[in-house]
Motif scaffolding. Structure first.
Motif, PDB file in Angstrom:
ATOM      1  N   TYR A 132       4.538  -4.876 -65.632  1.00 55.39           N
ATOM      2  CA  TYR A 132       5.590  -3.711 -65.850  1.00 55.39           C
ATOM      3  C   TYR A 132       6.922  -3.742 -65.494  1.00 55.39           C
ATOM      4  CZ  TYR A 132       1.287  -0.569 -66.169  1.00 55.39           C
ATOM      5  OH  TYR A 132       0.070  -0.122 -66.597  1.00 55.39           O
ATOM      6  N   CYS A 154       7.960   3.336 -70.017  1.00 52.58           N
ATOM      7  CA  CYS A 154       7.413   1.956 -69.926  1.00 52.58           C
ATOM      8  C   CYS A 154       6.172   1.742 -69.105  1.00 52.58           C
ATOM      9  CB  CYS A 154       8.447   0.935 -69.360  1.00 52.58           C
ATOM     10  SG  CYS A 154       9.659   0.689 -70.836  1.00 52.58           S
ATOM     11  N   VAL A 155       6.033   2.700 -68.075  1.00 52.27           N
ATOM     12  CA  VAL A 155       5.012   2.480 -66.883  1.00 52.27           C
ATOM     13  C   VAL A 155       4.022   3.836 -66.891  1.00 52.27           C
ATOM     14  CG1 VAL A 155       4.739   2.358 -64.376  1.00 52.27           C
ATOM     15  CG2 VAL A 155       6.504   0.815 -65.573  1.00 52.27           C
TER      16      VAL A 155
END
Length: 194
Positions: A132, A154-155
């Motif tokens: 991540y 993105c996470v």
């Protein structure tokens, strides 16, 4: 097999599995939801070091050379330089870290203990965490997104699905480690005998 060890063949077969899982992806934004990330991290969990990272390295090499094995049947150096390329590099770093924490498998691991499961869970979480981090930093570099934007794209959408994938993966990995150990330890014995 004269110049090719059994563990190398086993690792190459696992690299092929990582490649095939690239065809399983769900586009949910700029970063797709994939199975490939936990399969890549699981290489480190199953084989330890250096074989786990080698399997992911093989996958990255064939994808960079043009085989469509990255998520969405993509390939090439442009994908590595694009917004999702950091995640692909993160697969390799994550497999290294997961392999280091999980340690190399041994043939006497047949019994699944609570300690073994916790070690594998810690290794998987650490591997995914680094994946991540690297993916998010690269996404910021390529897109110019702020930290909070990158975190939310993105996470955040992937934490719960990845926890579920880890929960399913860990019992499978725990069963595969003794099998992998047989191949790795047989190669070590063969090298000693030569």
């Amino acid at each position: 097999m004269k110049n090719t060890s059994r563990s190398s063949v086993f690792v190459a077969m696992y690299a092929a599995i990582i490649c095939v899982t690239g065809f399983i992806s769900v586009p949910i934004g700029p970063i797709p939801l994939v199975l490939q990330n936990v399969v890549a991290i699981s290489a480190g969990l199953i084989f330890g070091l250096p074989q786990g990272a080698a399997a992911v390295g093989m996958f990255l090499a064939v994808g960079t050379l043009g085989l469509p094995v990255f998520s969405g049947a993509r390939s090439g150096i442009a994908v590595l330089n694009g917004p999702t390329g950091g995640f692909l590099v993160g697969y390799f770093i994550g497999a290294l870290i997961a392999g280091y924490i999980a340690t190399n498998p041994t043939p006497d691991e047949k019994k699944i203990s609570r300690e073994k499961i916790f070690r594998l869970v810690r290794a998987a979480i650490a591997g995914l965490g680094f994946m991540y981090l690297i993916g998010m930093l690269n996404f910021r570099r390529v897109t110019g997104a702020s930290f909070s934007q990158a975190l939310s794209l993105c996470v955040v959408p992937f934490v719960i699905p990845d926890i579920i994938k880890i929960g399913i993966l860990i019992p499978v990995v725990a069963r595969l480690r003794p099998l992998a150990a047989r191949f790795i330890s047989n190669d070590s014995k063969d090298n000693i005998e030569e």
